[in-house]
Scaffold this motif. Structure first.
Motif, PDB file in Angstrom:
ATOM      1  N   ILE A 365      13.673  -1.136  -6.379  1.00  0.00           N
ATOM      2  CA  ILE A 365      12.975  -0.649  -5.031  1.00  0.00           C
ATOM      3  C   ILE A 365      12.364  -2.162  -4.702  1.00  0.00           C
ATOM      4  O   ILE A 365      11.552  -3.043  -5.503  1.00  0.00           O
ATOM      5  CB  ILE A 365      11.393   0.102  -5.440  1.00  0.00           C
ATOM      6  N   GLN A 366      13.082  -2.581  -3.761  1.00  0.00           N
ATOM      7  CA  GLN A 366      12.737  -4.395  -3.536  1.00  0.00           C
ATOM      8  C   GLN A 366      11.983  -4.400  -1.973  1.00  0.00           C
ATOM      9  O   GLN A 366      11.254  -5.407  -1.847  1.00  0.00           O
ATOM     10  CB  GLN A 366      14.236  -4.930  -3.130  1.00  0.00           C
ATOM     11  N   HIS A 367      11.949  -3.647  -1.141  1.00  0.00           N
ATOM     12  CA  HIS A 367      11.339  -3.753  -0.008  1.00  0.00           C
ATOM     13  C   HIS A 367       9.689  -3.819  -0.301  1.00  0.00           C
ATOM     14  O   HIS A 367       9.083  -2.939  -1.059  1.00  0.00           O
ATOM     15  CB  HIS A 367      11.251  -2.521   0.986  1.00  0.00           C
ATOM     16  N   PRO A 368       9.092  -4.787   0.298  1.00  0.00           N
ATOM     17  CA  PRO A 368       7.690  -5.067   0.015  1.00  0.00           C
ATOM     18  C   PRO A 368       6.799  -3.694   0.394  1.00  0.00           C
ATOM     19  O   PRO A 368       6.016  -3.183  -0.379  1.00  0.00           O
ATOM     20  CB  PRO A 368       7.180  -6.019   1.043  1.00  0.00           C
ATOM     21  N   HIS A 369       7.177  -2.920   1.413  1.00  0.00           N
ATOM     22  CA  HIS A 369       6.310  -1.664   1.708  1.00  0.00           C
ATOM     23  C   HIS A 369       6.627  -0.697   0.705  1.00  0.00           C
ATOM     24  O   HIS A 369       5.788   0.256   0.453  1.00  0.00           O
ATOM     25  CB  HIS A 369       6.703  -1.036   3.314  1.00  0.00           C
ATOM     26  N   GLY A 370       7.753  -0.525   0.078  1.00  0.00           N
ATOM     27  CA  GLY A 370       8.074   0.442  -0.920  1.00  0.00           C
ATOM     28  C   GLY A 370       7.428  -0.083  -2.297  1.00  0.00           C
ATOM     29  O   GLY A 370       7.163   1.098  -3.034  1.00  0.00           O
ATOM     30  N   ARG A 371       6.916  -1.203  -2.550  1.00  0.00           N
ATOM     31  CA  ARG A 371       6.287  -1.480  -3.707  1.00  0.00           C
ATOM     32  C   ARG A 371       4.825  -1.390  -3.251  1.00  0.00           C
ATOM     33  O   ARG A 371       4.053  -1.662  -4.408  1.00  0.00           O
ATOM     34  CB  ARG A 371       6.633  -2.862  -3.993  1.00  0.00           C
ATOM     35  N   ALA A 372       4.228  -1.162  -2.219  1.00  0.00           N
ATOM     36  CA  ALA A 372       2.951  -0.870  -1.910  1.00  0.00           C
ATOM     37  C   ALA A 372       2.380   0.625  -2.461  1.00  0.00           C
ATOM     38  O   ALA A 372       3.398   1.403  -2.491  1.00  0.00           O
ATOM     39  CB  ALA A 372       2.717  -1.267  -0.245  1.00  0.00           C
ATOM     40  N   GLU A 373       1.153   0.684  -2.292  1.00  0.00           N
ATOM     41  CA  GLU A 373       0.576   2.060  -2.595  1.00  0.00           C
ATOM     42  C   GLU A 373       0.993   3.123  -1.744  1.00  0.00           C
ATOM     43  O   GLU A 373       1.172   4.177  -1.885  1.00  0.00           O
ATOM     44  CB  GLU A 373      -0.797   2.019  -2.952  1.00  0.00           C
ATOM     45  N   GLU A 374       1.037   2.752  -0.318  1.00  0.00           N
ATOM     46  CA  GLU A 374       1.207   3.472   0.792  1.00  0.00           C
ATOM     47  C   GLU A 374       2.714   3.947   0.545  1.00  0.00           C
ATOM     48  O   GLU A 374       3.049   4.933   1.007  1.00  0.00           O
ATOM     49  CB  GLU A 374       0.860   2.813   1.893  1.00  0.00           C
TER      50      GLU A 374
END
Length: 397
Positions: A365-374
Motif C-alpha cells: 500500500i503506497q498511496h498516501p490516502h490508502g495509508r491514512a485512517e480514512e
C-alpha cells in the motif's frame, strides 16, 4: 537558563532507570529486568508478526500474526499447491509469510489429540470464496511436515477433471482413462516433498508394467516413483501403486501420513473432458480420480485426511455456493460422511488490522490516502474483510 533546564531533566531520567526493574514480577535479577525492558520494544515492532516459526508451537497468543516460512521449507514442502497470486506475492515481498488463523489452529489442535490407532479422521475446510481455505490447509501441512509426516498433497483436484491435454485408455483397466502428463507431474512433486521416505519405504509386492519392465517386491519406493516419471505412459498406474503402498504401510505404523486434497468436490463433480467421439467423460472413469477416491476413504489408519471444498475451479455450480452439501452433492457428501467440518470465515477485526499493517510495511500500500485512517476504512468497506479481495484491491494502492 540552559544549564537549569538540563539539571531538571537529569533527575527524571535517573528516576526512570532506577524504577524500571521494579515494574516486573518483583524479581530483581538483572537479566530478567533487561528482558522485561526489551519486551515492549519487540511488541511494538512486531505487532503484525511473530518470531515463532514452528507451527507446533502456535497458539491463541499468535492469532492474527504472520510467521515466516524458510526458503528451504517452501521449496521442499510446496513445490506445488500454493495459490498463484500468493506465489506472486512471495516474489514481490521476497518472503513467504502465513497468518496464524483460528481454523488452522483448530485443525492442528485436532491433529495433536487424534488417536492414530483408529481409522483416519477426515477434516473438511469450507467457507466463502477467497476466505483463505487453501492457506489454512498449507498451515496444517506445515505442521504435519514439521512432525515428520509423509505428505500426499493434491493441490487442485479440479485440474484433473478439466483442460487435460492427453487421455489414454488404461492398460490395466480398459474401462478407465489415464492422464499421463498430470500423473507424471504429480509424481515429480511427490518426490520433492517426500524425498527422505523414498529410500526407507519398500514395496510389498511385484508390479509389472510391460513385458520388459517391472518393479520387484522389497524395492525402494523411489524406484516405483522413478518408473512413473521416466515412463510417462504408465505414470497413472504408478500413482495407483504408490498410493496403495502408502495405505498398506501406514496401517502397519511405519509412518504417519497426511492426505491433503484441495477442492475435493471435484472428485464427484462433472468434467469438461471428451473422448475422441465427443462423448463426455465421467469423473469415476479417470484412473487418477479412482485412486484418489480410495485415499479419502477412512478404511486405513495412521494418518489424517485434510480436504477443502471450493467453488474456485468448480464446474457447473453456482458462484455463491460454498457449503459442503452444495459443492459435494449427495454422492460426494455420502462418500465423505462422517467428517469434521472446519469453517473458514473472512478476516476478523484483528486479522484485518494485522494484514493492513503487513501490506503497509511491505509497501504494498503506497498511496498516501490508502495509508491514512480514512483509506483503511474505505478498504475495509470495499473488501468486506475478504482476504483474497483485500489483496487484489491493495495491489492498486
Amino acid at each position: 537558563m540552559a544549564l537549569h533546564r538540563l539539571n531538571c531533566r537529569l533527575p527524571f531520567r535517573c528516576t526512570l532507570r532506577q524504577t524500571r526493574p521494579f515494574h516486573g514480577s518483583g524479581c530483581g535479577h538483572p537479566l530478567r529486568a533487561a528482558n522485561q525492558a526489551a519486551a515492549p520494544i519487540e511488541s511494538v515492532r512486531d505487532v503484525f508478526r511473530t518470531s515463532e516459526g514452528d507451527p507446533a508451537c502456535h497458539s491463541e497468543q499468535h492469532l492474527g500474526r504472520f510467521y515466516t516460512l524458510q526458503p528451504a521449507e517452501l521449496r521442499s514442502l510446496f513445490p506445488h499447491g500454493l495459490p498463484p497470486r500468493y506465489q506472486q506475492q512471495i516474489k514481490t515481498f521476497n518472503e513467504a509469510c502465513l497468518m496464524v488463523r483460528e481454523p488452522a489452529l483448530d485443525l492442528i489442535g485436532c491433529l495433536k489429540r487424534a488417536d492414530y490407532t483408529q481409522p483416519s479422521l477426515r477434516y473438511l475446510l469450507y467457507g466463502p470464496k477467497g476466505s483463505g481455505k487453501t492457506l489454512s490447509l498449507c498451515h496444517a501441512l506445515h505442521y504435519c511436515s514439521s512432525q515428520g509426516w509423509l505428505i500426499v498433497h493434491i493441490p487442485d483436484a479440479h485440474q484433473w477433471v478439466k483442460n487435460c491435454r492427453e487421455l489414454l485408455s488404461s492398460s490395466f483397466n480398459p474401462s478407465r482413462l489415464d492422464q499421463p502428463i498430470q500423473a507424471a507431474q504429480w509424481l515429480r512433486n511427490f518426490r520433492v516433498t517426500n524425498e527422505p521416505f523414498l529410500s526407507q519405504i519398500k514395496t510389498t509386492e511385484r508390479y509389472v508394467w510391460s513385458k520388459r519392465e517391472s518393479t520387484d517386491a522389497q524395492r525402494p519406493l523411489g524406484e516405483l516413483v522413478e518408473q512413473g516419471v521416466l515412463r510417462v505412459k504408465s505414470s497413472s498406474d504408478v500413482v495407483g501403486a504408490v498410493l496403495k503402498e502408502l495405505r498398506v504401510q501406514s496401517k502397519a505404523g511405519a509412518f504417519r501420513m497426511a492426505v491433503a486434497v484441495d477442492g475435493v468436490n471435484a472428485l464427484w463433480g462433472r468434467t469438461t473432458l471428451r473422448r475422441t467421439n465427443k462423448s463426455p467423460v465421467a469423473a469415476e472413469e479417470l484412473t487418477l480420480v479412482h485412486n484418489l477416491r480410495k485415499m479419502v476413504k477412512n478404511d486405513w489408519h495412521g494418518g489424517a485426511i485434510i480436504t477443502t471444498v471450493t467453488q474456485t475451479g468448480s464446474l457447473y455450480t453456482p458462484s455463491s455456493a460454498y457449503l459442503p452439501q452444495e459443492l459435494l452433492g449427495k454422492e460426494g457428501f455420502d462418500a465423505l460422511d462422517p467428517f469434521i467440518p472446519v469453517p473458514v470465515s473472512v478476516y476478523s477485526e484483528k486479522e484485518f488490522e494485522s494484514c493492513y499493517q503487513y501490506y503497509s510495511n511491505r509497501r504494498w500500500i503506497q498511496h498516501p490516502h490508502g495509508r491514512a485512517e480514512e483509506g483503511k476504512r474505505e478498504l475495509d468497506f470495499l473488501c468486506g474483510k475478504n482476504p483474497s479481495l483485500m489483496e487484489k484491491l491493495c495491489g492498486f494502492l
